[in-house]
Design a protein around this motif. Structure first.
Motif, PDB file in Angstrom:
ATOM      1  N   ALA A  23      22.712  -9.262  -6.072  1.00  0.00           N
ATOM      2  CA  ALA A  23      22.487  -9.823  -4.739  1.00  0.00           C
ATOM      3  C   ALA A  23      21.049 -10.317  -4.670  1.00  0.00           C
ATOM      4  O   ALA A  23      20.113  -9.529  -4.849  1.00  0.00           O
ATOM      5  N   TYR A  35      22.587  -1.023 -17.208  1.00  0.00           N
ATOM      6  CA  TYR A  35      23.408  -1.636 -16.168  1.00  0.00           C
ATOM      7  C   TYR A  35      24.744  -0.911 -16.009  1.00  0.00           C
ATOM      8  O   TYR A  35      25.392  -1.031 -14.979  1.00  0.00           O
ATOM      9  N   GLY A  82      25.152 -13.581  -3.535  1.00  0.00           N
ATOM     10  CA  GLY A  82      25.628 -12.336  -4.112  1.00  0.00           C
ATOM     11  C   GLY A  82      26.965 -12.541  -4.795  1.00  0.00           C
ATOM     12  O   GLY A  82      27.832 -13.241  -4.262  1.00  0.00           O
ATOM     13  N   GLN A  94      26.994  -6.151 -10.170  1.00  0.00           N
ATOM     14  CA  GLN A  94      26.959  -6.754  -8.835  1.00  0.00           C
ATOM     15  C   GLN A  94      25.511  -7.095  -8.501  1.00  0.00           C
ATOM     16  O   GLN A  94      24.670  -6.207  -8.372  1.00  0.00           O
ATOM     17  N   HIS A 125      23.609   1.753 -13.565  1.00  0.00           N
ATOM     18  CA  HIS A 125      23.124   1.199 -12.290  1.00  0.00           C
ATOM     19  C   HIS A 125      23.652  -0.236 -12.150  1.00  0.00           C
ATOM     20  O   HIS A 125      22.931  -1.197 -12.422  1.00  0.00           O
ATOM     21  N   ASP A 154      29.772 -10.928  -8.214  1.00  0.00           N
ATOM     22  CA  ASP A 154      30.083 -10.003  -9.297  1.00  0.00           C
ATOM     23  C   ASP A 154      30.130 -10.779 -10.605  1.00  0.00           C
ATOM     24  O   ASP A 154      30.798 -11.811 -10.692  1.00  0.00           O
ATOM     25  N   HIS A 185      24.462  -2.015  -9.507  1.00  0.00           N
ATOM     26  CA  HIS A 185      24.137  -2.771  -8.290  1.00  0.00           C
ATOM     27  C   HIS A 185      22.652  -3.124  -8.327  1.00  0.00           C
ATOM     28  O   HIS A 185      21.795  -2.238  -8.345  1.00  0.00           O
ATOM     29  N   ARG A 186      22.369  -4.427  -8.305  1.00  0.00           N
ATOM     30  CA  ARG A 186      20.989  -4.887  -8.381  1.00  0.00           C
ATOM     31  C   ARG A 186      20.722  -5.901  -7.271  1.00  0.00           C
ATOM     32  O   ARG A 186      21.520  -6.830  -7.072  1.00  0.00           O
ATOM     33  N   LYS A 187      19.591  -5.740  -6.581  1.00  0.00           N
ATOM     34  CA  LYS A 187      19.269  -6.605  -5.455  1.00  0.00           C
ATOM     35  C   LYS A 187      17.791  -6.969  -5.476  1.00  0.00           C
ATOM     36  O   LYS A 187      16.936  -6.112  -5.697  1.00  0.00           O
TER      37      LYS A 187
END
Length: 478
Positions: free
Chosen positions: A13, A60, A149, A11, A63, A151, A65-67
């Motif tokens: 963003a 990944y 954002g 995911q 973790h 997926d 979720h990356r923003k």
């Protein structure tokens, strides 16, 4: 503990754009010196970059979720906000990027290849940038656009020239360890290889990579064992090498049957029929293995296979095999274009695309969809009447009002701009979006106007009173 991951759901963003600033330049003896609000900074992008030092998607997996960072808002005195920092995510060579529906977005091959997975939001314009000949003193600014954002799915397909396939414990790991400098884990039990191993082989002037694909068993293409997880790593290879165990101790197995079963699994997986095949009869250093190899070799050659008898332990027949594979790889490379570009899917807009669509839904609501209208709505501060008027003018110039009229919309009909999640819904009034002429100088802060003399203010006030009285009596003096 998991040490190798070749498929993850991620995911991402991108950063939001910073808001523009609505500011008035002020100095001594000049309290209203004009608009000087700066623009907001751009939000950071999320960028996937191929890095040869990265071999797994494990990071990944832990973790997902990356923003990226957001842009900073603008400030007075024409100071622009700082741009957000791009988030660079290293991925292994051969990573395929898919959307949540399984559609390929990019196929990343080659060191340094990039793909923007999330586009940072644009910064909002300050009132200084919004000033024009018709709108000399805007009293509003645009909001920063939200970052993209979504997926995505990352799948790793090993970039190798040669793939070793075969049953567990057929000797693939041993073979790759003697052909190259790779040091895979080797033991005499099923599924020793839990991750694809890569090695680099030099044969004369040809250098190629060889991959040891984890053992396949009957039903692998339907998900049994480890085969389904790693069959994708065979797709990029130029040649498939069947490693057959001629000294197996299992009574219900023989090399020819093993070959037929693996070929059936490859056929059910699909897309590999055009790859040349080579058969390696391994473990011929064992007397029974050598006798069996001599028996089945003529049958395999009658099927059209090139057959090599080798022993990874005794290092027999390796040079001939290595050079033969080099010749096949060199021929395959020569048949390809000079440079095979990385595949990134681009979907251009149609030449007659108006930039938006208007549809009437079952409940009578008219929905406007399009990149520009939706972006403009996101950038509008609806608490500011001038900003709303500016939005109405922009939509009118784009042709939204004409499209609504053609679609059958009437005054006070419900209109929604955007998707269901973040749509702006309002009762449509055609006269409200007919341009700045309907509302005077809409989108301008009248505080910037020069003060009128007292006599002029009295005359204007008397004229307004007479006009109102005339309308009340049924006539107009003008």
């Amino acid at each position: 503990m998991t040490t190798f991951v070749d498929r993850v759901e991620l995911q991402v963003a991108a950063g939001n754009g910073g808001h523009g600033c609505a500011s008035v330049h002020r100095e001594k003896f000049k309290p209203l010196g004009g608009p000087d609000g700066g623009n907001g900074g751009r939000g950071g992008d999320v960028i996937l970059v191929v890095d040869q030092d990265v071999t797994t998607l494990l990071d990944y997996h832990h973790h997902p979720h990356r923003k990226a960072t957001n842009g900073q808002p603008g400030a007075g005195d024409n100071r622009e906000g700082k741009n957000g920092k791009d988030l660079v995510l290293p991925v292994p060579d051969g990573t395929v990027v898919l959307d949540k529906n399984g559609e390929v977005l990019a196929d990343l091959v080659g060191q340094g290849t990039q793909f923007v997975a999330g586009q940072g939001g644009r910064g909002g314009l300050g009132n200084a940038a919004l000033a024009s000949a018709r709108r000399k003193a805007p009293g509003f600014a645009l909001l920063g656009e939200p970052g993209e954002g979504r997926d995505i799915v990352l799948e790793l397909k090993t970039v190798a020239d040669v793939a070793l396939v075969g049953y567990p414990s057929a000797g693939k790991s041993s073979l790759i360890s003697v052909l190259s400098a790779a040091k895979p884990k080797i033991a005499d039990y099923p599924f020793t290889t839990l991750v694809p191993n890569l090695g680099v082989v030099t044969a004369g002037s040809t250098v190629y990579t060889i991959a040891d694909v984890p053992g396949l068993i009957p039903g692998a293409s339907q998900g049994r064992g480890l085969g389904l997880e790693f069959l994708r790593h065979v797709e990029r290879c130029e040649v498939l090498v069947h490693v057959l165990d001629t000294a197996t101790l299992e009574s219900d197995r023989d090399p020819v049957s093993d070959l037929d079963i693996i070929e059936e699994e490859l056929a059910q997986y699909g897309g590999l029929d055009d790859r040349p095949r080579v058969v390696v009869l391994n473990k011929v250093d064992i007397p029974d293995g050598k006798d069996l190899a001599d028996m089945i070799r003529p049958d395999l050659e009658e099927r059209g296979y090139r057959v090599f008898e080798v022993s990874a332990v005794a290092r027999q027949g390796l040079k001939e095999l290595s050079y033969a594979l080099a010749d096949i790889v060199a021929a395959a490379r020569a048949a390809k274009p000079a440079q095979e570009a990385t595949r990134i899917v681009i979907r251009p807009k149609a030449v007659d695309d108006a930039g938006f669509t208007v549809t009437k839904e079952a409940d009578g609501l008219f929905r406007v969809r399009g990149e520009k209208p939706e972006r403009w709505v996101r950038q509008t501060d609806f608490s500011n009447d001038e900003a709303v008027g500016y939005l109405a003018d922009r939509l009118n110039r784009l042709g939204v009002e004409d499209a609504l009229l053609k679609a059958g919309a009437r005054a006070m009909d419900g209109v929604a701009i955007g998707s269901d999640e973040d749509a702006v819904v309002f009762d449509w009034e055609p006269s409200m979006s007919a341009g700045a002429e309907m509302l005077g100088r809409r989108g301008e802060d009248h505080r910037f106007e020069a003060p009128r003399p007292a006599a002029q203010r009295r005359r204007d006030r008397d004229a307004e009173r007479d006009e109102a009285q005339g309308e009340y009596d049924g006539f107009s003096p003008f």
